[in-house]
Design a protein around this motif. Sequence first.
Motif, PDB file in Angstrom:
ATOM      1  N   ALA A  71       0.796  -1.141  -0.127  1.00  0.00           N
ATOM      2  CA  ALA A  71      -0.116   0.174   0.033  1.00  0.00           C
ATOM      3  C   ALA A  71       0.996   1.392  -0.130  1.00  0.00           C
ATOM      4  N   LEU A  72       2.042   1.075   0.540  1.00  0.00           N
ATOM      5  CA  LEU A  72       2.958   2.391   0.421  1.00  0.00           C
ATOM      6  C   LEU A  72       3.832   2.885  -0.810  1.00  0.00           C
ATOM      7  N   ASP A  73       3.572   1.938  -1.582  1.00  0.00           N
ATOM      8  CA  ASP A  73       4.123   1.969  -3.057  1.00  0.00           C
ATOM      9  C   ASP A  73       3.400   3.169  -3.760  1.00  0.00           C
ATOM     10  N   PRO A  74       3.952   4.306  -4.064  1.00  0.00           N
ATOM     11  CA  PRO A  74       3.512   5.142  -4.690  1.00  0.00           C
ATOM     12  C   PRO A  74       2.670   4.950  -6.061  1.00  0.00           C
ATOM     13  N   GLN A  75       3.120   3.785  -6.650  1.00  0.00           N
ATOM     14  CA  GLN A  75       2.681   3.478  -8.089  1.00  0.00           C
ATOM     15  C   GLN A  75       1.204   2.617  -7.644  1.00  0.00           C
ATOM     16  N   ARG A  76       0.883   2.482  -6.519  1.00  0.00           N
ATOM     17  CA  ARG A  76      -0.579   1.966  -6.338  1.00  0.00           C
ATOM     18  C   ARG A  76      -1.456   2.941  -6.077  1.00  0.00           C
ATOM     19  N   TRP A  77      -2.853   2.593  -6.311  1.00  0.00           N
ATOM     20  CA  TRP A  77      -4.065   3.487  -5.956  1.00  0.00           C
ATOM     21  C   TRP A  77      -4.228   3.874  -4.669  1.00  0.00           C
ATOM     22  N   VAL A  78      -3.804   3.255  -3.684  1.00  0.00           N
ATOM     23  CA  VAL A  78      -4.088   3.438  -2.250  1.00  0.00           C
ATOM     24  C   VAL A  78      -3.452   4.862  -1.804  1.00  0.00           C
ATOM     25  N   MET A  79      -2.220   5.146  -2.324  1.00  0.00           N
ATOM     26  CA  MET A  79      -1.759   6.523  -2.041  1.00  0.00           C
ATOM     27  C   MET A  79      -2.851   7.635  -2.623  1.00  0.00           C
ATOM     28  N   ARG A  80      -3.144   7.269  -4.020  1.00  0.00           N
ATOM     29  CA  ARG A  80      -4.039   8.253  -4.656  1.00  0.00           C
ATOM     30  C   ARG A  80      -5.360   8.550  -3.893  1.00  0.00           C
ATOM     31  N   GLU A  81      -5.908   7.216  -3.368  1.00  0.00           N
ATOM     32  CA  GLU A  81      -7.229   7.398  -2.811  1.00  0.00           C
ATOM     33  C   GLU A  81      -7.287   8.258  -1.681  1.00  0.00           C
ATOM     34  N   CYS A  82      -6.122   8.024  -0.953  1.00  0.00           N
ATOM     35  CA  CYS A  82      -5.968   8.597   0.467  1.00  0.00           C
ATOM     36  C   CYS A  82      -5.845  10.135   0.090  1.00  0.00           C
ATOM     37  N   LEU A  83      -5.132  10.782  -0.877  1.00  0.00           N
ATOM     38  CA  LEU A  83      -4.770  11.946  -1.128  1.00  0.00           C
ATOM     39  C   LEU A  83      -6.283  12.682  -1.557  1.00  0.00           C
ATOM     40  N   PHE A  84      -6.842  12.010  -2.572  1.00  0.00           N
ATOM     41  CA  PHE A  84      -8.130  12.320  -3.064  1.00  0.00           C
ATOM     42  C   PHE A  84      -9.178  12.550  -1.847  1.00  0.00           C
ATOM     43  N   ALA A  85      -9.143  11.700  -1.000  1.00  0.00           N
ATOM     44  CA  ALA A  85     -10.197  11.653   0.196  1.00  0.00           C
ATOM     45  C   ALA A  85      -9.712  13.043   1.015  1.00  0.00           C
ATOM     46  N   SER A  86      -8.295  12.913   1.464  1.00  0.00           N
ATOM     47  CA  SER A  86      -7.747  14.120   2.394  1.00  0.00           C
ATOM     48  C   SER A  86      -8.108  15.436   1.514  1.00  0.00           C
ATOM     49  N   ASN A  87      -7.911  15.629   0.361  1.00  0.00           N
ATOM     50  CA  ASN A  87      -8.291  16.919  -0.235  1.00  0.00           C
ATOM     51  C   ASN A  87      -9.590  17.178  -0.503  1.00  0.00           C
ATOM     52  N   LYS A  88     -10.506  16.393  -0.060  1.00  0.00           N
ATOM     53  CA  LYS A  88     -11.986  16.457   0.044  1.00  0.00           C
ATOM     54  C   LYS A  88     -12.326  16.389   1.528  1.00  0.00           C
ATOM     55  N   ARG A  89     -11.579  16.486   2.285  1.00  0.00           N
ATOM     56  CA  ARG A  89     -11.914  16.564   3.826  1.00  0.00           C
ATOM     57  C   ARG A  89     -12.644  15.362   4.488  1.00  0.00           C
ATOM     58  N   ILE A  90     -12.375  14.316   3.680  1.00  0.00           N
ATOM     59  CA  ILE A  90     -12.880  13.223   4.226  1.00  0.00           C
ATOM     60  C   ILE A  90     -12.186  12.268   5.262  1.00  0.00           C
ATOM     61  N   PRO A  91     -12.457  12.073   6.376  1.00  0.00           N
ATOM     62  CA  PRO A  91     -11.491  11.419   7.386  1.00  0.00           C
ATOM     63  C   PRO A  91     -10.987  10.109   7.044  1.00  0.00           C
ATOM     64  N   ILE A  92      -9.945   9.745   7.323  1.00  0.00           N
ATOM     65  CA  ILE A  92      -9.006   8.691   6.875  1.00  0.00           C
ATOM     66  C   ILE A  92      -8.653   7.859   8.346  1.00  0.00           C
ATOM     67  N   ILE A  93      -9.068   6.491   8.266  1.00  0.00           N
ATOM     68  CA  ILE A  93      -8.870   5.931   9.513  1.00  0.00           C
ATOM     69  C   ILE A  93      -7.723   4.684   9.087  1.00  0.00           C
ATOM     70  N   PRO A  94      -6.522   4.904   9.399  1.00  0.00           N
ATOM     71  CA  PRO A  94      -5.508   3.921   9.041  1.00  0.00           C
ATOM     72  C   PRO A  94      -5.559   2.688   9.835  1.00  0.00           C
ATOM     73  N   VAL A  95      -5.359   1.471   9.283  1.00  0.00           N
ATOM     74  CA  VAL A  95      -5.119   0.270   9.837  1.00  0.00           C
ATOM     75  C   VAL A  95      -3.873  -0.515   9.727  1.00  0.00           C
ATOM     76  N   LEU A  96      -3.246  -0.687  10.625  1.00  0.00           N
ATOM     77  CA  LEU A  96      -1.811  -1.490  10.427  1.00  0.00           C
ATOM     78  C   LEU A  96      -2.117  -2.820  10.516  1.00  0.00           C
TER      79      LEU A  96
END
Length: 96
Positions: A71-96
């Motif tokens: 998920a930490l690979d910048p080529q994956r969509w996870v980072m893009r989804e998190c950035l998009f949600a963050s920019n839209k002020r949607i809360p993000i809950i990380p699970v390790l």
Amino acid sequence: MQPSQQVFISYARDRGVSEQLAAELHAQLTQAGIVAFRDVEGLEPGVHWADVLEKQILASRLLIVLISQAALDPQRWVMRECLFASNKRIPIIPVL
């Protein structure tokens, strides 16, 4: 939860623990009556998946991100989804 109150599950499709955890989390949320979006459950053939992901994030009350090495690979969509949600002020809950 109403559809506008859904949860978006973001994870790396790595055929490993994160995929298994995403499936389990989706099942548990659904069983609890919470609308949850997970890409393999919510994408129809022939649709432009990137547009669907953005629309589903916007329709979500929060985003749960499953953190894994993949998920930490910048080529994956996870980072893009998190950035998009963050920019839209949607809360993000990380699970390790």
